[in-house]
Structures are given as structure tokens and as C-alpha cells.
Design an enzyme around this catalytic site. Structure first.
Site, PDB file in Angstrom:
ATOM      1  N   TYR A 107      -5.303  22.734  32.955  1.00  0.00           N
ATOM      2  CA  TYR A 107      -5.004  21.979  34.533  1.00  0.00           C
ATOM      3  C   TYR A 107      -5.321  20.501  34.215  1.00  0.00           C
ATOM      4  O   TYR A 107      -6.388  20.020  33.877  1.00  0.00           O
ATOM      5  CB  TYR A 107      -5.897  22.688  35.409  1.00  0.00           C
ATOM      6  CG  TYR A 107      -5.728  22.065  36.733  1.00  0.00           C
ATOM      7  CD1 TYR A 107      -4.743  22.559  37.577  1.00  0.00           C
ATOM      8  CD2 TYR A 107      -6.293  20.888  37.211  1.00  0.00           C
ATOM      9  CE1 TYR A 107      -4.491  22.250  39.053  1.00  0.00           C
ATOM     10  CE2 TYR A 107      -6.125  20.250  38.270  1.00  0.00           C
ATOM     11  CZ  TYR A 107      -5.118  21.024  39.075  1.00  0.00           C
ATOM     12  OH  TYR A 107      -4.818  20.356  40.530  1.00  0.00           O
ATOM     13  N   GLU A 195       0.545  16.813  39.421  1.00  0.00           N
ATOM     14  CA  GLU A 195      -0.364  17.939  39.097  1.00  0.00           C
ATOM     15  C   GLU A 195       0.651  18.701  37.836  1.00  0.00           C
ATOM     16  O   GLU A 195       1.776  19.139  38.113  1.00  0.00           O
ATOM     17  CB  GLU A 195      -0.637  18.930  40.134  1.00  0.00           C
ATOM     18  CG  GLU A 195      -1.393  20.247  39.569  1.00  0.00           C
ATOM     19  CD  GLU A 195      -1.545  21.304  40.749  1.00  0.00           C
ATOM     20  OE1 GLU A 195      -2.428  21.350  41.427  1.00  0.00           O
ATOM     21  OE2 GLU A 195      -0.582  22.219  40.574  1.00  0.00           O
TER      22      GLU A 195
END
Ligand code: GDP
Ligand code: MN
Length: 388
Positions: A107, A195
């Protein structure tokens, strides 16, 4: 403004972040063709404004072009429930990409941090899942690094974050370059969130953006014409899209009849309350901001009037840095250039309100002294116009 994954990935590629080969399809035939061009197993991903698509059934893998066509035929036009968005969304477009041989999912994100008033880089080796859940259950698995706005994301800060998240040296070196590209894209597009989840580490040790979520600061859209041009999705209200293009803070409200224009978000909201109290329903929220010039006032009026539901317009201006005469000029320009068929009530107070009132003396508007009076007048006039 939210971008779709395929739009965000195009941005990433422009900034040198590796993305999978692929293309978008809106028909099963296109899907088959793309899969055949890719010449290997593909992943089909519904393009909707929500995460958690995997769980919702909007991410599928096809082993052959034939299977890609079947999956596409099933998914396109289908409405699925997305828990993350809390809504049913229809899948109209699919992104087809080469399926990646995933070794690990990471992530990474850059977003704004209220506490430090800086951008922050977030890295976690627990990628692929909901980051809120990771933050809740494994907070130590998340590394947060405040980015110095003058230095930008430096190589050493990026590497530090990666080491902190548990990356080993060679991979950290590779990922640092990617993170710098991500940061450049974030800054370059005036994003508030960039993201990549998952950032895929492939079996061969390559790093590729497997997914992308991107939010653009609506207040900066005016200087992002290429991104603003993307905002023509069917989910978007066409008047809001046009307002955004003009740099106007406008939100259209369903079922309303009274167009509201004010300066300052608080004043506009109070005006909406007053209109409701007077028995009307607000058709929009429009904040001309501080120090608005005549042209943006005229342009705002045009936006509000382009909503066919609007039966009356209320200007509520409390002048500070915003000048009453400048607002009046904008209204007068609007009256002479736009085909105004509905009553306009104007309440001006504060800086240069008298000058503004003098300019408006001969104009076909109704002047009101107080906000309450203005709200009552515009509701009454709109009701009257509707009956006649
Ligand atoms: P999201 O659920 O909306 O965040 O959609 P993602 O694009 O992140 O996909 C969800 C999950 O599907 C990923 O975490 C992966 O586990 C899986 N996935 C997505 N693309 C691929 C791929 O190319 N290959 C493989 N093996 N899995 C994938
Ligand atoms: Mn994802």
C-alpha cells in the site's frame, strides 16, 4: 473530483510510474479484442467511483479472450453493491489489463495531513486490503512520513519510509524512485489523495501500480484543464461540471426552485435556511467567494439560471473584501446578456452597498434590506410567477 482508475493510471504513467498494459472497453466485443491483443490472461475491472471492487464482484480474471468477452457481457450494464461507497453503482466501463503475477501487495499513498498541515506519504506492506482496517488492527504496519513542502519527497525520505515499512534494500531503492514519481503526479495534478493499492511486486521482482485512486482538489480544477475535461462522466451533473470548469463553487440541489448566490459558505448556508423558513426550496449552493469581480458574478448568475427548475434567484451579499458595486455590475451585465425570465431579489450590505444599490436603481430586480425579507420576497415572487 474523483478520477476513475484508468484515468489515474494514465496520469501515473505520464509521471513515470509503471502501470500494467491495458485498455478500456464498453462492449464485450471490445473486451475480447483487447484480451486478444494482450495475448495472455487478463484482469477485468469495473470502473466505478468506489474501492472494494474485488469484494463487490467487479474485478475478475479471464484466461482467454473468449472468457473475457463472457465476463464483460455479464459485467457491463450490471449494477452492483459497493460496501465502501455504500451505494449501488452501475458498471459501464471495464479496464482490461494483463493479469500480474503477484508476489506481494503493497500500500502506498500520498495525502494531506491535517495535524502537520503537510502532505504525508503512507506506506504499508499490508497492501491489497482496506487501509482503514489495517490502521485499526495493525497500526504498526503503517509508516507515515511528513513531506517537507520545500524539499518535496526526497530520495532519502522515501527510502526511510520504505525501510520503516519493512522493505529490504534493493527493493526500497526501486520503490523510492516510484514514490517520487507518485509525489510529482500528486503535486502536478493538485491531488488531495493519490493512492496505489495494491502496488504489486511481481514474481520477477518488478513494481507495478495494480490499482489507483485519485482525488483532485476541486478548488484547483480551474488550473487543471486536462483533468477538468475528464469530468464529463454520466454521474456528474452537467451544470456542476460547467461550474467547475469556470472555477465557480456550485452545488446543485435536487428538487429546488430558488437559486441562491452569496459570498462565503456560511452566509450561503444561512441563506438556504432562510429560504426554507420562508417556504421555499433552495436549488443550489453557490459561493462567489471573497472579492468576486463583476464577470464572475455574471458567470455565476448564468450557471444558476441554466438550471430549468430555478423559478427565482436570490443574491445575498455581505460585503467585506467583496464590493457591492462590483456585484451590482455583474448583476447588470447578467440582466443585459442573459435571457432572464425569473425574478431576481438582491440584498446588498457592507462594503460599497450604497454604490451597488445606486447602480441597481433602474434595473429589473427587487432590492431587499434584510436577508429574511429577501428570502420571503423571492419565494413569494417565484410562487406568483409559477401560478401566472
Ligand atoms: P479494489 O478492490 O477496488 O481496490 O480493486 P483492486 O484493483 O485493488 O483489485 C482488488 C484485488 O484484486 C487486488 O488486491 C488483487 O488481489 C486482485 N487483483 C487485481 N489485479 C490483479 C492482477 O492483475 N492479478 C492478480 N493475480 N490479482 C489481481
Ligand atoms: Mn485497490
Amino acid at each position: 473530483m474523483k478520477l476513475f482508475e484508468y484515468q489515474a493510471k494514465k496520469l501515473l504513467a505520464k509521471y513515470g510510474v509503471p502501470i500494467p498494459r491495458g485498455s478500456v472497453a464498453t462492449t464485450p466485443e471490445q473486451a475480447e479484442e483487447i484480451a486478444s491483443d494482450l495475448g495472455q490472461a487478463v484482469v477485468l475491472k469495473g470502473q466505478v467511483h468506489s474501492g472494494g471492487r474485488g469484494k463487490a464482484g467487479a474485478v475478475k480474471i479471464a484466461k482467454s479472450p473468449e472468457q473475457a468477452r463472457q465476463i464483460a457481457a455479464d459485467l457491463i450494464g450490471k449494477t452492483l453493491f459497493f460496501a465502501q461507497a455504500g451505494a449501488h453503482l452501475r458498471v459501464d466501463t471495464l479496464l482490461l489489463e494483463e493479469a500480474l503475477p503477484i508476489k506481494q501487495e503493497i500500500y502506498v499513498a500520498i495525502t494531506q495531513d491535517r495535524a502537520s498541515q503537510r502532505d504525508v506519504l503512507i506506506v504499508s506492506t499490508m497492501g491489497g486490503m482496506d487501509i482503514e482496517l489495517v490502521a485499526h488492527e495493525n497500526p504498526e504496519a503503517i509508516s507515515k512520513t511528513v513531506i517537507d513542502p520545500l524539499l518535496g519527497l526526497t530520495d532519502y525520505a522515501a527510502r526511510d519510509a520504505l525501510f520503516d515499512a519493512g522493505f529490504e534494500k534493493t527493493l526500497a531503492g526501486k520503490a523510492a524512485g516510484l514514490l517520487k514519481g507518485l509525489y510529482a503526479a500528486y503535486v502536478g495534478t493538485d491531488a488531495t489523495l493519490a493512492e496505489i493499492n495494491p502496488l504489486v511486486i511481481t514474481e520477477e521482482g518488478a513494481l507495478i501500480a495494480g490499482d489507483a485512486k485519485w482525488l483532485i482538489d476541486d478548488n484547483a480544477i480551474f488550473r487543471q484543464p486536462e483533468i477538468a475535461a475528464l469530468a464529463t462522466g454520466e454521474d456528474d451533473d452537467p451544470i456542476e461540471v460547467e461550474a467547475r470548469r469556470r472555477g465557480i463553487q456550485y452545488v446543485r440541489l435536487e428538487g429546488g426552485e430558488i437559486g441562491i448566490i452569496g459570498n462565503g459558505a456560511g452566509l450561503v448556508m444561512t441563506t438556504m435556511d432562510e429560504v426554507k423558513r420562508a417556504g421555499g426550496t433552495p436549488a443550489d449552493f453557490l459561493d462567489i467567494g471573497g472579492g468576486a469581480k463583476a464577470e464572475s458574478v455574471r458567470s455565476s448568475l448564468e450557471i444558476v439560471l441554466s438550471d430549468p427548475n430555478v423559478k427565482g434567484v436570490l443574491f445575498n451579499i455581505f460585503g467585506g473584501i467583496t464590493r457591492g458595486d462590483e456585484v451590482a455590475k455583474g448583476i447588470i451585465e447578467g440582466l443585459s446578456t442573459l435571457n432572464v425570465k425569473v425574478p431576481i431579489v438582491v440584498r446588498l450590505s457592507g462594503t460599497r452597498a450604497e454604490e451597488g444599490a445606486a447602480l441597481l436603481a433602474g434595473a429589473s430586480i427587487v432590492a431587499a434590506q434584510t436577508m429574511q425579507e429577501a428570502a420571503q420576497q423571492v419565494v413569494a415572487l417565484a410562487n406568483k410567477a409559477r401560478k401566472s
